[in-house]
Motif scaffolding. Sequence first.
Motif, mmCIF file in Angstrom:
data_model
loop_
_atom_site.group_PDB
_atom_site.id
_atom_site.type_symbol
_atom_site.label_atom_id
_atom_site.label_comp_id
_atom_site.label_asym_id
_atom_site.label_seq_id
_atom_site.Cartn_x
_atom_site.Cartn_y
_atom_site.Cartn_z
ATOM 1 N N ASN B 30 0.826 -1.191 0.032
ATOM 2 C CA ASN B 30 -0.074 0.029 -0.071
ATOM 3 C C ASN B 30 0.904 1.185 -0.083
ATOM 4 O O ASN B 30 0.547 2.322 -0.589
ATOM 5 N N SER B 76 -21.215 -9.614 -5.595
ATOM 6 C CA SER B 76 -21.853 -8.694 -4.764
ATOM 7 C C SER B 76 -23.172 -8.379 -5.130
ATOM 8 O O SER B 76 -24.034 -7.867 -4.229
ATOM 9 N N PHE B 120 -16.026 -14.083 -11.175
ATOM 10 C CA PHE B 120 -15.472 -13.304 -10.577
ATOM 11 C C PHE B 120 -15.917 -11.809 -10.377
ATOM 12 O O PHE B 120 -16.902 -11.690 -11.131
ATOM 13 N N HIS B 146 -11.734 0.045 -10.264
ATOM 14 C CA HIS B 146 -11.929 0.579 -9.039
ATOM 15 C C HIS B 146 -11.953 2.003 -8.931
ATOM 16 O O HIS B 146 -12.864 2.717 -9.089
ATOM 17 N N ASP B 147 -10.735 2.787 -8.174
ATOM 18 C CA ASP B 147 -10.877 4.083 -8.069
ATOM 19 C C ASP B 147 -10.285 4.838 -9.395
ATOM 20 O O ASP B 147 -10.177 6.127 -9.434
#
Lengths: 155, 268
Positions: B30, B76, B120, B146-147
């Motif tokens: 990270n 999700s 996935f 993602h972002d």
Amino acid sequence: MNKKNVEKIVRKYADLVYRVAYTILKNKSDAEDIFQDVFMKVCTENISFMSEEHEKAWLIKVTKNKCLDFLKKSCNKNKEELDENLVKEESNSNQYVVDEVMKLPEKYRVIIYLFYFEGYKISEMSQILEINESTIKSQLVKARELLKESLREEF
Amino acid sequence: MNKKYKEEMNEIYASEELIQNTIDKINLKNRKTSFEVIKKVALGTAAMLMLSVTTYAAVTGVFSSWIDKKLKDSISGGLYTYRIPQIDIESEDAEKMNEEIKEKYGEYYNEAIKHIEEGFSITGEVDYKAYVNGDILSVVAYRTVHDDVFYSTYNININTGKKVENKELLEMKGLNEEMVEKEIIAYMEEIVKSAKYEEMTESEIKEIQEYLLKEVYETKIDENSQFYLSNENHLCVVANEYVMAGAGKYERLYDLEEHKLVEGQYNF
């Protein structure tokens, strides 16, 4: 993800991920590799979850998929033989039930773990593993039969 | 058997050493990513120049959606937008643009379908914005991962069917590439110098800033830079592409005049 959240999520689900990986791979060293892969994915890709249940189910599913990918890549006769030996080496002599479960085919081992240890319902396992409920029921029955035979006891 | 199995399984657990090693590895990764983000933002920072304001005129019939779907993530259950534009102008240039859009964004769509089939997660979305300013249609197609957001821009004259080159857009605003380049570099300098460098020593910060600025000064605005006219007829430079090991490119839209992001925010 900040340090605090990384530590929180790894510690919260460490045993779950490790046990699923170990149940499938039957090998501590490989389970540790998958363990790190799974948490690396969830903590570096900023995946958001709708709920705690969703988070847990996601981790189980990703762990299972990663283990199966690993087995696909490395699975051959020699590897299987090696794994069997490792299980014997690593087994605790008191863990006879786990040892017998570990002798079952992979598809039964995961179901046994999720059903008996994690306490998932068949319908929940169906969603997580993406296997229809009747297949899970029949696999559970078959797994019980095999275990009954090997353990020679009623359950 | 049930009770015994539970008892025995409880004896199988992740060791403290494994947990701590994993936490350390993730934090290291990270931190590296955070460094890359700073680098990417500084390098990939695009400039938006607000030069004149004219009335935005919405014109329909010159663009539409080639694909417009909501894909459901198999894990999700969340819905993801996959909207791919097409330019509805009969011309050779429009055809070329459509081919490029379909090849590039169609692939992302197919990839998402494959992810769903294989169980996935879908990692992003594809969408676009289109603006008509006078004779010029600007299409801004983008993909989110993602972002991160990655843009492609297309500018075409809806009357002649000809592609509008960057040089033409700049000339319309009385600018040239050098002027824009200076603006962008000045802005990037500000970003690099004002960024919050968390958990780094002064020497580390200095080293990173020197490294970032070195590449900032190499920024080039040329025919490959991505310009478009926004809904307020503002000339915007969307992004420069930078390829870094394991990082790819990172793009933002900036308003240089107001010194703020068009949307989103930095995550220093």
